[in-house]
Every structure is written in structure tokens, then in C-alpha cells.
Design a protein around this motif. Sequence first.
Motif, PDB file in Angstrom:
ATOM      1  N   ALA A  30       7.147  -0.506  10.007  1.00 56.41           N
ATOM      2  CA  ALA A  30       6.470   0.111   8.850  1.00 56.41           C
ATOM      3  C   ALA A  30       5.875  -0.972   7.940  1.00 56.41           C
ATOM      4  O   ALA A  30       4.770  -0.816   7.418  1.00 56.41           O
ATOM      5  N   LEU A  31       6.604  -2.064   7.779  1.00 59.65           N
ATOM      6  CA  LEU A  31       6.116  -3.146   6.906  1.00 59.65           C
ATOM      7  C   LEU A  31       4.869  -3.786   7.509  1.00 59.65           C
ATOM      8  O   LEU A  31       3.932  -4.148   6.805  1.00 59.65           O
ATOM      9  N   GLU A  32       4.891  -3.902   8.827  1.00 61.54           N
ATOM     10  CA  GLU A  32       3.760  -4.481   9.537  1.00 61.54           C
ATOM     11  C   GLU A  32       2.505  -3.614   9.346  1.00 61.54           C
ATOM     12  O   GLU A  32       1.421  -4.110   9.083  1.00 61.54           O
ATOM     13  N   ILE A  33       2.714  -2.292   9.462  1.00 58.35           N
ATOM     14  CA  ILE A  33       1.592  -1.347   9.359  1.00 58.35           C
ATOM     15  C   ILE A  33       0.872  -1.461   8.014  1.00 58.35           C
ATOM     16  O   ILE A  33      -0.346  -1.343   7.934  1.00 58.35           O
ATOM     17  N   CYS A  34       1.649  -1.694   6.941  1.00 57.60           N
ATOM     18  CA  CYS A  34       0.987  -1.650   5.624  1.00 57.60           C
ATOM     19  C   CYS A  34       0.756  -3.047   5.060  1.00 57.60           C
ATOM     20  O   CYS A  34       0.441  -3.187   3.880  1.00 57.60           O
ATOM     21  N   ARG A  35       0.880  -4.049   5.926  1.00 61.69           N
ATOM     22  CA  ARG A  35       0.734  -5.442   5.461  1.00 61.69           C
ATOM     23  C   ARG A  35      -0.568  -5.671   4.674  1.00 61.69           C
ATOM     24  O   ARG A  35      -0.570  -6.313   3.643  1.00 61.69           O
ATOM     25  N   ASP A  36      -1.688  -5.109   5.173  1.00 57.90           N
ATOM     26  CA  ASP A  36      -2.976  -5.416   4.541  1.00 57.90           C
ATOM     27  C   ASP A  36      -3.518  -4.295   3.660  1.00 57.90           C
ATOM     28  O   ASP A  36      -4.708  -4.236   3.387  1.00 57.90           O
ATOM     29  N   ILE A  37      -2.647  -3.412   3.227  1.00 58.18           N
ATOM     30  CA  ILE A  37      -3.125  -2.272   2.425  1.00 58.18           C
ATOM     31  C   ILE A  37      -3.800  -2.745   1.131  1.00 58.18           C
ATOM     32  O   ILE A  37      -3.305  -3.636   0.461  1.00 58.18           O
ATOM     33  N   GLU A  38      -4.940  -2.147   0.875  1.00 57.16           N
ATOM     34  CA  GLU A  38      -5.660  -2.448  -0.384  1.00 57.16           C
ATOM     35  C   GLU A  38      -5.561  -1.235  -1.293  1.00 57.16           C
ATOM     36  O   GLU A  38      -6.023  -0.156  -0.944  1.00 57.16           O
ATOM     37  N   VAL A  39      -4.922  -1.375  -2.426  1.00 60.86           N
ATOM     38  CA  VAL A  39      -4.833  -0.260  -3.364  1.00 60.86           C
ATOM     39  C   VAL A  39      -5.083  -0.789  -4.768  1.00 60.86           C
ATOM     40  O   VAL A  39      -4.677  -1.904  -5.091  1.00 60.86           O
ATOM     41  N   GLU A  40      -5.698   0.044  -5.543  1.00 61.66           N
ATOM     42  CA  GLU A  40      -5.906  -0.355  -6.935  1.00 61.66           C
ATOM     43  C   GLU A  40      -5.476   0.766  -7.856  1.00 61.66           C
ATOM     44  O   GLU A  40      -5.609   1.936  -7.534  1.00 61.66           O
ATOM     45  N   ALA A  41      -4.947   0.363  -8.998  1.00 55.99           N
ATOM     46  CA  ALA A  41      -4.630   1.366 -10.015  1.00 55.99           C
ATOM     47  C   ALA A  41      -5.003   0.720 -11.326  1.00 55.99           C
ATOM     48  O   ALA A  41      -4.703  -0.445 -11.536  1.00 55.99           O
ATOM     49  N   GLY A  42      -5.665   1.473 -12.171  1.00 57.22           N
ATOM     50  CA  GLY A  42      -6.013   0.904 -13.486  1.00 57.22           C
ATOM     51  C   GLY A  42      -4.762   0.901 -14.342  1.00 57.22           C
ATOM     52  O   GLY A  42      -3.663   0.618 -13.868  1.00 57.22           O
ATOM     53  N   GLU A  43      -4.960   1.259 -15.577  1.00 56.43           N
ATOM     54  CA  GLU A  43      -3.800   1.345 -16.460  1.00 56.43           C
ATOM     55  C   GLU A  43      -3.117   2.680 -16.218  1.00 56.43           C
ATOM     56  O   GLU A  43      -3.714   3.741 -16.453  1.00 56.43           O
ATOM     57  N   ILE A  44      -1.898   2.633 -15.728  1.00 55.60           N
ATOM     58  CA  ILE A  44      -1.283   3.927 -15.412  1.00 55.60           C
ATOM     59  C   ILE A  44      -0.042   4.168 -16.269  1.00 55.60           C
ATOM     60  O   ILE A  44       0.612   3.235 -16.720  1.00 55.60           O
ATOM     61  N   GLU A  45       0.225   5.457 -16.452  1.00 57.49           N
ATOM     62  CA  GLU A  45       1.335   5.818 -17.341  1.00 57.49           C
ATOM     63  C   GLU A  45       2.485   6.485 -16.601  1.00 57.49           C
ATOM     64  O   GLU A  45       3.561   6.654 -17.130  1.00 57.49           O
ATOM     65  N   ASN A  46       2.224   6.885 -15.375  1.00 56.40           N
ATOM     66  CA  ASN A  46       3.298   7.500 -14.590  1.00 56.40           C
ATOM     67  C   ASN A  46       2.928   7.516 -13.112  1.00 56.40           C
ATOM     68  O   ASN A  46       1.765   7.349 -12.761  1.00 56.40           O
ATOM     69  N   ILE A  47       3.957   7.736 -12.304  1.00 55.19           N
ATOM     70  CA  ILE A  47       3.770   7.790 -10.846  1.00 55.19           C
ATOM     71  C   ILE A  47       4.162   9.184 -10.387  1.00 55.19           C
ATOM     72  O   ILE A  47       5.180   9.724 -10.826  1.00 55.19           O
ATOM     73  N   LEU A  48       3.368   9.738  -9.470  1.00 54.25           N
ATOM     74  CA  LEU A  48       3.670  11.065  -8.943  1.00 54.25           C
ATOM     75  C   LEU A  48       3.690  10.970  -7.416  1.00 54.25           C
ATOM     76  O   LEU A  48       2.693  10.575  -6.808  1.00 54.25           O
ATOM     77  N   ILE A  49       4.823  11.294  -6.836  1.00 50.93           N
ATOM     78  CA  ILE A  49       4.908  11.269  -5.368  1.00 50.93           C
ATOM     79  C   ILE A  49       5.017  12.715  -4.902  1.00 50.93           C
ATOM     80  O   ILE A  49       5.936  13.434  -5.293  1.00 50.93           O
ATOM     81  N   SER A  50       4.038  13.134  -4.084  1.00 50.30           N
ATOM     82  CA  SER A  50       4.001  14.532  -3.648  1.00 50.30           C
ATOM     83  C   SER A  50       4.285  14.648  -2.164  1.00 50.30           C
ATOM     84  O   SER A  50       3.769  13.857  -1.366  1.00 50.30           O
ATOM     85  N   GLY A  51       5.039  15.645  -1.803  1.00 49.33           N
ATOM     86  CA  GLY A  51       5.321  15.895  -0.389  1.00 49.33           C
ATOM     87  C   GLY A  51       6.343  17.003  -0.282  1.00 49.33           C
ATOM     88  O   GLY A  51       6.756  17.583  -1.295  1.00 49.33           O
TER      89      GLY A  51
END
Length: 349
Positions: A30-51
Motif C-alpha cells: 500500500a505504501l508503494e502504491i501511494c509513494r508518488d501521490i500528489e495532493v494539495e489542500a489550501g487552508e483547511i479547517e477540518n477533515i472528512l473521511i467518507s465511506g
Amino acid sequence: MLDNLEYISRFDRSGMLDTISKLPEQIEQALEICRDIEVEAGEIENILISGMGGSAISGDIIREWLRDRADIPVHVNRDYNLPKWADEKTFAIFLSYSGNTEETLYSFREALKRNIPSVAISSGGKLEEESREKNIPHIKIPSGYQPRAATPFLLFPSIKVLEKIELISNVDGEISETIDVCRGIRDENRKETPSESNQAKNIALKSKDTLIHIYGWRYFIPIAKRWRTQINENSKMIARYDEVPECNHNDIVGWSRRCELTEKSTCILLRDSHEPVRIKERYNFMKEIFESAGATVVEVNSKGENLLARQLSLMYVGDFVSCYLAILNEEDPTPVDVISKLKQKLASI
Ligand code: PA5
């Protein structure tokens, strides 16, 4: 029976025990799979995980893992819609192993409408398709697993995404301790390890044909829930979980009346070396009342130093227990026909 590999394979026809035995290697993959992930977040105030279900549990584990660590709240959403407060200042992660779970897809679409910075993780399905169409970062994880047997592929990329957006840092040491601890648990509990020294087999033997209640404290409440859902889905049994100390304000009263049901119960207490003294006292009290109500009490201790390792160590024992219970129930741990049937029914509406 649990030491007879031929007997085990008669019921574990799709090899769930072999799959869960690979959890430490799945973490590495799993770590290998996401090694090169590019993600950006500006100024954030909370995290929401949906599933939902086997995918959402990774969100619960993360929420409690970060409870004393993240400066902003982490919420888990299990529904078709998003809470009203979720907006451009939210950072959202959508988890669906299949990529086709309708509640997750509906909430994903709502996030896009609200311009919520998002990342999606799935093995494919509509979630992958729609992420690509809308240019939303998507992490593609391997297919061919049951969602609940793919936890490392949902959990660790999510952790890496949160590291990437700088919510957390320096997680590699914790992850490598987690892998080592899980290797130890695997060796102790795999099907080849005989019952005398196999904790999971012993717990399954003790709790077969009983109503199982799992109790977890703070960081381990999601782990208690995971034990329950694994027992539901793998062992095909009803089970329940409760949280300490909240259960000391209600549940314990139910145990003050000994009856047929309490005598046919197994209480599994998830214990941790870092429990504060007041929590220890509460567990001791609970143990006494469960025993006086005629229940069998089993204590399972976490292993490892860092919190993630301790959470996963307890989770992993439960995964094995649920498979051994399936074998004792003469059930294949893998199929979840009732869930598939409902999903098909809803898909046709
Ligand atoms: O364990 C399971 O099979 C379920 O709980 C699923 O995880 C749940 O139905 C959601 O499906 P998915 O994980 O594919 O989004």
C-alpha cells in the motif's frame, strides 16, 4: 479442529486466512502504491473521511489515532449526504474498496458540488471513473479482495495523504513498527500455529456459540467496532461492541441481572499498556460484574509502543478470531451474500 489444516480449508474455501496472513506485506504494498501521490489542500479547517463498512473503518481508526495529535477535527461520514458544515475549508477523503458503494458515491458528488478539496481511494468502479473525469486525485488499489480484507490499502494511503497535506508528519517510524508488530501477531495467530500457543484460536474456541460483546477504550473504540463487524461478516454471527467509559453509565446496569443471555455471553476486553489508572479501574470493575453475571471474560492486550501499532495489533488478533469462529461455525469467512443481495436490489431502483 482448528489445528487441522485440511478441516480449515474445507470451510475457508476462498482463503480468507491466507489473505489476512499477508496484512504486513499489504501495508508495504500500500505504501508503494501511494509513494508518488500528489495532493494539495489550501487552508483547511477540518477533515472528512467518507465511506461505508469495511472501507469506512479506516476513517475511524485514523480519527482516534489523531485525536491527541491533529490540530483540526477529523470526522467520519457514513451516509449519502455530507454534514452542512462541510465546505471549501474541508479536506475530504472518499474510501470505497469497490468504488461502487452508493452512499459514498452520492457524498462524493456532493463534495464536488460544494468545491471541497477531495481525494478518492478505490480499486476501480464509478469512484475511479468519476474522479478521473473531474480531475480529482485518485489512488487505485489492487482489486480481488473483500473490502474488509483490504484495510491496509485504504488505511495507509489515507495516512500518507494526510501527511502530504501536512496534517501529520514523521509517520514512517510508526508505520514500520506497526508492520513489525503485525508480523509478530501473524506468526502467533496464523493457521499453522497450534492452539496451545495461538491466542486467536483460543478466543474463538471460548466464544463459539456465545453472544460476543467487545469493549474498547478511546483509541480502541474503532477496534472494538472492527471486531464486531469482522465477527458479523466473517463468522456470520451477531455481536455487539461498546465503549469505555460511556458503557459505565448504562451498559453495566444490564449486567447486574444474571440471566440465560448473560451466561451465554463472552466479553472481550481490549486492553492497552497505556491505559490511565481510572480506565484500568473501570475495566477491573467491569470484569467483576461480567463474571458475576456468568459471562466468560477474555482480555486481549495491545502490543507495540506507538499508538498506530497498538491499534492495529488489537485489530489483527480480532481478524484472526473472526476467521476461526467462521471455521467453528462451518462457514466460509469470505462471502457476504446478504450485503451483495441488498446492493443488487438497490442498484435496480
Ligand atoms: O465488508 C464489506 O464487504 C462491506 O462492509 C463493504 O465494505 C461495504 O458494503 C462498502 O463497500 P465498499 O467497501 O466496496 O465501498
